[in-house]
Design a protein around this motif. Structure first.
Motif, short mmCIF file in Angstrom:
data_model
loop_
_atom_site.label_atom_id
_atom_site.label_comp_id
_atom_site.label_asym_id
_atom_site.label_seq_id
_atom_site.Cartn_x
_atom_site.Cartn_y
_atom_site.Cartn_z
N ALA A 1 0.82 -1.22 0.00
CA ALA A 1 0.00 0.00 0.00
C ALA A 1 0.85 1.26 0.00
CB ALA A 1 -0.91 0.00 1.21
N HIS A 2 2.18 1.13 0.12
CA HIS A 2 3.02 2.30 0.25
C HIS A 2 3.72 2.61 -1.07
CE1 HIS A 2 1.83 1.76 4.23
NE2 HIS A 2 2.61 0.71 4.46
N GLY A 3 3.55 3.83 -1.50
CA GLY A 3 4.03 4.20 -2.83
C GLY A 3 5.47 4.67 -2.86
N LEU A 4 5.94 4.91 -4.07
CA LEU A 4 7.28 5.44 -4.31
C LEU A 4 7.12 6.65 -5.23
CD1 LEU A 4 10.40 4.92 -4.03
CD2 LEU A 4 10.24 3.68 -6.20
N VAL A 5 7.75 7.75 -4.83
CA VAL A 5 7.63 8.99 -5.60
C VAL A 5 9.02 9.52 -5.93
CG1 VAL A 5 7.00 11.43 -5.34
CG2 VAL A 5 5.33 9.68 -4.78
N TYR A 6 9.17 10.06 -7.14
CA TYR A 6 10.42 10.70 -7.54
C TYR A 6 10.20 12.20 -7.45
CZ TYR A 6 14.85 11.03 -10.03
OH TYR A 6 16.15 11.27 -10.36
N PHE A 7 10.96 12.87 -6.57
CA PHE A 7 10.78 14.30 -6.33
C PHE A 7 12.13 14.91 -6.00
CE2 PHE A 7 10.22 17.78 -3.24
CZ PHE A 7 9.43 18.63 -3.99
N ASP A 8 12.46 16.05 -6.65
CA ASP A 8 13.72 16.74 -6.39
C ASP A 8 14.92 15.82 -6.66
OD1 ASP A 8 14.49 19.28 -5.95
OD2 ASP A 8 14.31 19.26 -3.77
N ARG A 9 14.81 15.02 -7.70
CA ARG A 9 15.89 14.13 -8.19
C ARG A 9 16.23 13.03 -7.18
NH1 ARG A 9 17.47 19.45 -9.95
NH2 ARG A 9 17.29 19.55 -12.21
#
Ligand SMILES: NC(=O)C1=CN([C@@H]2O[C@H](COP(=O)(O)OP(=O)(O)OC[C@H]3O[C@@H](n4cnc5c(N)ncnc54)[C@H](O)[C@@H]3O)[C@@H](O)[C@H]2O)C=CC1
Ligand SMILES: Cc1cc2nc3c(=O)[nH]c(=O)nc-3n(C[C@H](O)[C@H](O)[C@H](O)COP(=O)(O)O)c2cc1C
Length: 181
Positions: A161-169
């Motif tokens: 249920a826990h996502g992965l996000v790409y933010f600020d490289r």
């Protein structure tokens, strides 16, 4: 009748000068995005790459888009196969994203995870947050990329249920609210 002054042409021109590529990328780095591995198999062979440029277009018919750089080694493979799977990564799957986003040989990329085949034979990531099995129904070239419009034939929602996000490289695991405090 209004007598407001019309802006000088130079001011209008200044407002329409496009940003430098680096400035555009710096700003885009702040547009956080899910991380996905896009896979395919078929007459062109098996391939996969990491993509953050993925979004929903319409739910009737269920359609999403994927932006693929035409200079990517996988480009001709996706062109030949016409089918793909969007595998949405979850927390802790950053190493898999790095493998599919680098110059790693294709067999090495796929050896790092468990896959099963979709009805059209495309690799579907067993431990994905969600998967979308698709047919490419349209494509449009925009600058360096092709925008692939993909109709979705099947979806699965994973246990993670826990996502992965790409933010600020950088990658960020999305933790449950209780763990974030
Ligand atoms: N849409 C794409 O094709 C993307 C490609 N990448 C690849 O990963 C590398 C590393 O990315 P970052 O660590 O985020 O640093 P970066 O400074 O290269 O990119 C910052 C942001 O700009 C955008 N971007 C980068 N390259 C792009 C491209 N060729 N076309 C359209 N948008 C692009 C993405 O939103 C990216 O997160 C990039 O240089 C690129 O090769 C990364 C994200 C998206
Ligand atoms: C976080 C991240 C997001 C990326 N998003 C995209 C994308 O949306 N579209 C794209 O064409 N390439 C994207 N890339 C780059 C591709 O993953 C990379 O070019 C691809 O693996 C092909 O590499 P190759 O030419 O070595 O095979 C991204 C890379 C990373 C690390």
């Amino acid at each position: 009748m209004s007598t407001a002054p019309i802006p000088a042409p130079t001011a209008l021109l200044a407002a329409t000068v496009p940003p430098e590529r680096a400035d555009y990328r710096n700003a885009m780095a702040r547009l956080g995005a899910a991380v996905n591995i896009i896979t395919t198999d078929g007459p062109g062979g098996r391939a996969g790459f990491t993509a953050s440029a993925v979004c929903s277009v319409t739910d009737d018919p269920p359609t999403l888009l994927v932006c693929l750089n035409r200079s990517a080694s996988v480009y001709p493979v996706f062109q030949a196969n016409g089918v793909l799977c969007v595998n949405v990564l979850g927390a802790g799957q950053q190493p898999l994203s790095n493998l599919f986003g680098g110059k790693t040989p294709m067999d090495e990329r796929f050896a790092a995870a468990q896959w099963h085949a979709s009805a059209s034979g495309v690799p579907v990531l067993a431990e994905a947050a969600a998967t979308f099995e698709c047919r490419v129904v349209n494509r449009t070239a925009v600058g360096t990329h092709d925008v692939l419009f993909c109709e979705v034939d099947a979806v699965r929602v994973g246990d993670a249920a826990h996502g992965l996000v790409y933010f600020d490289r950088r990658y960020h695991d999305l933790l449950p609210p209780s763990a974030a405090h």
